[in-house]
Design a protein around this motif. Structure first.
Motif, PDB file in Angstrom:
ATOM      1  N   ALA A 174      69.633 -45.142  22.646  1.00 56.93           N
ATOM      2  CA  ALA A 174      69.895 -43.806  23.186  1.00 56.93           C
ATOM      3  C   ALA A 174      69.878 -42.751  22.075  1.00 56.93           C
ATOM      4  O   ALA A 174      70.288 -43.029  20.951  1.00 56.93           O
ATOM      5  N   PRO A 175      69.390 -41.549  22.404  1.00 59.36           N
ATOM      6  CA  PRO A 175      68.817 -41.155  23.690  1.00 59.36           C
ATOM      7  C   PRO A 175      67.356 -41.588  23.806  1.00 59.36           C
ATOM      8  O   PRO A 175      66.614 -41.532  22.834  1.00 59.36           O
ATOM      9  N   TRP A 176      66.960 -42.009  25.001  1.00 61.60           N
ATOM     10  CA  TRP A 176      65.570 -42.425  25.189  1.00 61.60           C
ATOM     11  C   TRP A 176      65.161 -42.239  26.646  1.00 61.60           C
ATOM     12  O   TRP A 176      65.986 -42.171  27.544  1.00 61.60           O
ATOM     13  N   GLY A 177      63.875 -42.134  26.847  1.00 64.11           N
ATOM     14  CA  GLY A 177      63.312 -42.082  28.191  1.00 64.11           C
ATOM     15  C   GLY A 177      61.855 -42.496  28.120  1.00 64.11           C
ATOM     16  O   GLY A 177      61.138 -42.144  27.181  1.00 64.11           O
ATOM     17  N   LEU A 178      61.417 -43.268  29.082  1.00 62.77           N
ATOM     18  CA  LEU A 178      60.043 -43.778  29.117  1.00 62.77           C
ATOM     19  C   LEU A 178      59.417 -43.422  30.460  1.00 62.77           C
ATOM     20  O   LEU A 178      59.960 -43.764  31.516  1.00 62.77           O
ATOM     21  N   ALA A 179      58.282 -42.734  30.430  1.00 63.64           N
ATOM     22  CA  ALA A 179      57.543 -42.388  31.646  1.00 63.64           C
ATOM     23  C   ALA A 179      56.359 -43.336  31.785  1.00 63.64           C
ATOM     24  O   ALA A 179      55.496 -43.399  30.911  1.00 63.64           O
ATOM     25  N   LEU A 180      56.339 -44.070  32.885  1.00 60.53           N
ATOM     26  CA  LEU A 180      55.242 -44.993  33.143  1.00 60.53           C
ATOM     27  C   LEU A 180      54.276 -44.355  34.120  1.00 60.53           C
ATOM     28  O   LEU A 180      54.684 -43.849  35.177  1.00 60.53           O
ATOM     29  N   GLY A 182      72.187 -54.240  27.640  1.00 59.06           N
ATOM     30  CA  GLY A 182      72.368 -52.810  27.777  1.00 59.06           C
ATOM     31  C   GLY A 182      72.249 -52.352  29.223  1.00 59.06           C
ATOM     32  O   GLY A 182      72.274 -53.165  30.157  1.00 59.06           O
ATOM     33  N   ARG A 183      72.090 -51.050  29.399  1.00 57.30           N
ATOM     34  CA  ARG A 183      72.005 -50.464  30.739  1.00 57.30           C
ATOM     35  C   ARG A 183      70.992 -49.331  30.730  1.00 57.30           C
ATOM     36  O   ARG A 183      70.734 -48.728  29.702  1.00 57.30           O
ATOM     37  N   CYS A 184      70.430 -49.034  31.909  1.00 54.39           N
ATOM     38  CA  CYS A 184      69.514 -47.900  32.029  1.00 54.39           C
ATOM     39  C   CYS A 184      69.421 -47.487  33.489  1.00 54.39           C
ATOM     40  O   CYS A 184      70.108 -48.034  34.354  1.00 54.39           O
ATOM     41  N   TRP A 185      68.575 -46.495  33.749  1.00 54.51           N
ATOM     42  CA  TRP A 185      68.370 -45.987  35.104  1.00 54.51           C
ATOM     43  C   TRP A 185      66.879 -46.006  35.427  1.00 54.51           C
ATOM     44  O   TRP A 185      66.037 -45.725  34.564  1.00 54.51           O
ATOM     45  N   LEU A 186      66.564 -46.319  36.666  1.00 54.94           N
ATOM     46  CA  LEU A 186      65.199 -46.244  37.182  1.00 54.94           C
ATOM     47  C   LEU A 186      65.094 -44.986  38.033  1.00 54.94           C
ATOM     48  O   LEU A 186      65.875 -44.795  38.970  1.00 54.94           O
ATOM     49  N   GLU A 187      64.132 -44.116  37.699  1.00 58.21           N
ATOM     50  CA  GLU A 187      63.902 -42.894  38.459  1.00 58.21           C
ATOM     51  C   GLU A 187      62.513 -42.940  39.084  1.00 58.21           C
ATOM     52  O   GLU A 187      61.510 -43.143  38.398  1.00 58.21           O
ATOM     53  N   LEU A 223      62.047 -44.801  33.212  1.00 58.54           N
ATOM     54  CA  LEU A 223      63.227 -45.542  32.780  1.00 58.54           C
ATOM     55  C   LEU A 223      63.941 -44.677  31.749  1.00 58.54           C
ATOM     56  O   LEU A 223      63.301 -44.207  30.800  1.00 58.54           O
ATOM     57  N   VAL A 224      65.241 -44.464  31.921  1.00 60.96           N
ATOM     58  CA  VAL A 224      65.960 -43.530  31.061  1.00 60.96           C
ATOM     59  C   VAL A 224      67.349 -44.070  30.738  1.00 60.96           C
ATOM     60  O   VAL A 224      67.919 -44.875  31.480  1.00 60.96           O
ATOM     61  N   CYS A 280      61.520 -37.764  28.663  1.00 62.68           N
ATOM     62  CA  CYS A 280      60.758 -39.011  28.600  1.00 62.68           C
ATOM     63  C   CYS A 280      59.503 -38.855  27.746  1.00 62.68           C
ATOM     64  O   CYS A 280      58.859 -37.797  27.740  1.00 62.68           O
ATOM     65  N   ALA A 281      59.162 -39.922  27.063  1.00 63.60           N
ATOM     66  CA  ALA A 281      57.880 -40.026  26.361  1.00 63.60           C
ATOM     67  C   ALA A 281      56.953 -40.888  27.205  1.00 63.60           C
ATOM     68  O   ALA A 281      57.399 -41.812  27.896  1.00 63.60           O
TER      69      ALA A 281
END
Length: 316
Positions: free
Chosen positions: A34-40, A55-60, A85-86, A93-94
Motif C-alpha cells: 500500500a498504497p497500490w491499485g491495478l487496472a486490468l 493481505g487484503r484488497c478490494w475488487l472493483e 484491484l486496489v 490505479c496503474a
C-alpha cells in the motif's frame, strides 16, 4: 458412439464441468504494498481470476459495489470485463501492462507495485475455454463471483491447496509453473461448482436441463460427439422417450428445439476450430458430418452470418 455406451456419464452436469478445460493466457504472482491499485483491461472471451494468498484488497467492477477480498478468497470475473484491484476503494490505479514485471516462463510472470505500506499477495490469471459446452456454461455465470474461503464446506482442502500454490509461486522450483497453473485451473472449476450449488440462477435453463435425467443424457451425447448423424429419433431413443415427448421437453428446458441445438453446437465448434487452430474448411466439413464443403459453408454462413474462409483468415 453408441447411445447405450456404458462409458457415457450418468452425471451430465459433471460432464459439463469436465469440458472446462482451460487454455491459460497468462498467470502471475502479484506482490503489492500500500498504497497500490491495478487496472486490468477488458479481455474478451476470457475468464479472469484472483486468489488472495496474504493481505487484503478490494475488487472493483463498474456497476457493482466494491467487494472485499480476504486471505483464501477466490474471485472470478467471468466475461473478460475490465476491473480493478486496489488496497482501498477508490485508490488510483496503474494499468496492468504499464507496470514492470519479471518474466518467469512463457505464460507466468511476477508483478510488483506499490509504496511502503501493508503488503498483499495474489495469484492472478486469465484463461479461455475452447469447448463449446464449456463456453455455454461460462456464459451463464454472473459478471463476478467471490468465493469466501470461510463459507466453503471444503475450507480445509481449499486452504491447503492455496498454501501449496502460494509456496510454489513464491519459489518456482523446476516444474513450479506447471503446478501453479494446474492448481489455478482446479480452483476455477471449484469456484464455478460452488456458484452452481448455491445460486438459484443456476437451477434453471441449460444448467437445469443438464440436471434432468433424460434430457441431460441427450445433451451429454451431443456434446461428446456433435458430428454424429443425430436426428430427433436417435436422441429421443437415447433418452428413452417418445419423439413428441422428447421434443417438447427438450424445447421447454433448453429453450430451443433439439436439432437447432445440435446445429448451433456444430457451428460453435467450427468457429473455435477456425479461429484458434486454423483448421481447413474441408477438414471441418468432414469432421462435423457434412456431405461437402459447400454444404458446410452454407450452413455456417446461415447460422453465423460469416463465411468459414473469412473466419479462418482472421478477417471476421
Amino acid at each position: 458412439m453408441a447411445a447405450n455406451d456404458p462409458w457415457i456419464s450418468h452425471d451430465p452436469l459433471g460432464e459439463a464441468l469436465h469440458f472446462l478445460r482451460m487454455n491459460g493466457m497468462f498467470y502471475c504472482r502479484s506482490e503489492f504494498t500500500a498504497p497500490w491499485g491495478l487496472a486490468l483491461p477488458a479481455m474478451p472471451s476470457c475468464l479472469m481470476f484472483h486468489v488472495v494468498t496474504s493481505g487484503r484488497c478490494w475488487l472493483e467492477l463498474d456497476g457493482e459495489p466494491p467487494q472485499a477480498l480476504q486471505p483464501g478468497d477466490f474471485a472470478l470475473v467471468a466475461h473478460g470485463a475490465g476491473h480493478r484491484l486496489v488496497h482501498e476503494p477508490g485508490a488510483d490505479c496503474a494499468g496492468l501492462f504499464d507496470l514492470p514485471r519479471a518474466e518467469v516462463g512463457e505464460r507466468y510472470e511476477v508483478l510488483r507495485h506499490g509504496g511502503d505500506g501493508k503488503p498483499t499477495q495474489l495469484i492472478c490469471g486469465a484463461v479461455r475455454f475452447e469447448q463449446p459446452a464449456a463456453r455455454q456454461l461460462v456464459a451463464l455465470l454472473p459478471r463476478s463471483i467471490v468465493i469466501e474461503a470461510a463459507q466453503l464446506p471444503q475450507r480445509q482442502w481449499m486452504q491447503d491447496t492455496l498454501r501449496f500454490m502460494a509456496d510454489e509461486a513464491g519459489q518456482l522450483r523446476p516444474g513450479g509453473e506447471t503446478i501453479v497453473t494446474r492448481l489455478a485451473d482446479i480452483l476455477v472449476i471449484q469456484a464455478i461448482r460452488a456458484w452452481i450449488e448455491r445460486d438459484p440462477a443456476a437451477q434453471g435453463g441449460w444448467l437445469g436441463a443438464l440436471r434432468d435425467r433424460q434430457i441431460g443424457r441427450a445433451l451429454t451425447l451431443v456434446h461428446a460427439d456433435p458430428a454424429r448423424d443425430w436426428s430427433l429419433a436417435t436422441l429421443a431413443s437415447a433418452a428413452a422417450m417418445s419423439r413428441s415427448a422428447f421434443a417438447a421437453r427438450f424445447s421447454a428446458l433448453v429453450g430451443m428445439p433439439a436439432m437447432q441445438y445440435v446445429t448451433r453446437l456444430r457451428m460453435h465448434t467450427a468457429m473455435a476450430e477456425l479461429r484458434e487452430h486454423g483448421r481447413s474448411v474441408g477438414a471441418l466439413a468432414e469432421r462435423l458430418g457434412y456431405d461437402s464443403e459447400a454444404a458446410f459453408s452454407r450452413a455456417f454462413k446461415r447460422h453465423t452470418g460469416l463465411s468459414p474462409g473469412a473466419v479462418r483468415r482472421g478477417i471476421a
